[in-house]
Write an enzyme that holds these catalytic residues in place. Structure first.
Site, PDB file in Angstrom:
ATOM      1  N   GLY A  68      -9.013  -2.653 -43.665  1.00  0.00           N
ATOM      2  CA  GLY A  68     -10.500  -3.832 -43.737  1.00  0.00           C
ATOM      3  C   GLY A  68      -9.539  -4.916 -42.508  1.00  0.00           C
ATOM      4  O   GLY A  68      -9.756  -6.231 -42.588  1.00  0.00           O
ATOM      5  N   GLY A  69      -8.305  -4.513 -41.093  1.00  0.00           N
ATOM      6  CA  GLY A  69      -7.658  -4.955 -40.794  1.00  0.00           C
ATOM      7  C   GLY A  69      -6.486  -5.621 -40.750  1.00  0.00           C
ATOM      8  O   GLY A  69      -5.484  -5.245 -40.946  1.00  0.00           O
ATOM      9  N   CYS A  70      -6.392  -6.680 -41.454  1.00  0.00           N
ATOM     10  CA  CYS A  70      -5.293  -7.692 -42.310  1.00  0.00           C
ATOM     11  C   CYS A  70      -5.701  -7.139 -44.151  1.00  0.00           C
ATOM     12  O   CYS A  70      -6.201  -8.034 -44.468  1.00  0.00           O
ATOM     13  CB  CYS A  70      -5.702  -9.132 -42.173  1.00  0.00           C
ATOM     14  SG  CYS A  70      -4.525 -10.046 -42.925  1.00  0.00           S
ATOM     15  N   PHE A  71      -4.478  -6.876 -44.606  1.00  0.00           N
ATOM     16  CA  PHE A  71      -4.228  -6.493 -45.881  1.00  0.00           C
ATOM     17  C   PHE A  71      -4.494  -8.300 -47.000  1.00  0.00           C
ATOM     18  O   PHE A  71      -4.691  -8.430 -48.021  1.00  0.00           O
ATOM     19  CB  PHE A  71      -3.527  -5.556 -46.328  1.00  0.00           C
ATOM     20  CG  PHE A  71      -1.642  -5.459 -46.239  1.00  0.00           C
ATOM     21  CD1 PHE A  71      -1.542  -7.176 -46.698  1.00  0.00           C
ATOM     22  CD2 PHE A  71      -1.526  -4.278 -45.463  1.00  0.00           C
ATOM     23  CE1 PHE A  71       0.019  -6.425 -46.147  1.00  0.00           C
ATOM     24  CE2 PHE A  71       0.152  -4.561 -45.131  1.00  0.00           C
ATOM     25  CZ  PHE A  71       0.364  -5.615 -45.469  1.00  0.00           C
ATOM     26  N   CYS A  88      -6.129 -10.684 -46.665  1.00  0.00           N
ATOM     27  CA  CYS A  88      -6.840 -10.892 -46.319  1.00  0.00           C
ATOM     28  C   CYS A  88      -7.900 -11.298 -47.369  1.00  0.00           C
ATOM     29  O   CYS A  88      -8.904 -11.430 -48.154  1.00  0.00           O
ATOM     30  CB  CYS A  88      -7.660 -11.237 -44.360  1.00  0.00           C
ATOM     31  SG  CYS A  88      -6.791 -12.111 -43.663  1.00  0.00           S
TER      32      CYS A  88
END
Length: 92
Positions: free
Chosen positions: A14-17, A19
């Site tokens: 998801g891009g930034c874990f 977050c």
């Protein structure tokens, strides 16, 4: 009480874990949420290397859950509500 045999795993990028972890942490049936990296060519990359895009890895979370208490579809719904699939951070 569930046994390890009863639990399932789901892994989402998801891009930034950082977050993504909170979105799943308090969901009934979710027993753990771990962050890490997937893919890539660098063995044991640092967070800084992954963030720079040097390694080909993406940040992921792995969720252990009890399917009797939380469905995979529920996890997918939460995932899609918490990411922007067009974000450039997904292409790390």
């Amino acid at each position: 009480m569930e046994t390890a045999r009863d639990l399932r795993k789901a892994t989402f990028g998801g891009g930034c874990f950082w977050c993504m972890v909170p979105a799943f942490r308090n969901i009934e049936g979710v027993t753990s949420v771990r962050s890490g990296y997937m893919g890539g060519v660098t063995v044991e990359p640092s967070y800084q290397q992954v963030c720079r895009g040097d390694t080909g890895h993406i940040e992921v979370i792995q969720i252990r859950y009890d399917p009797q208490r939380c469905s995979y579809n529920t996890l997918l719904d939460i995932f899609w509500r918490n990411i922007d699939p067009t974000a450039k951070t997904l292409k790390r």
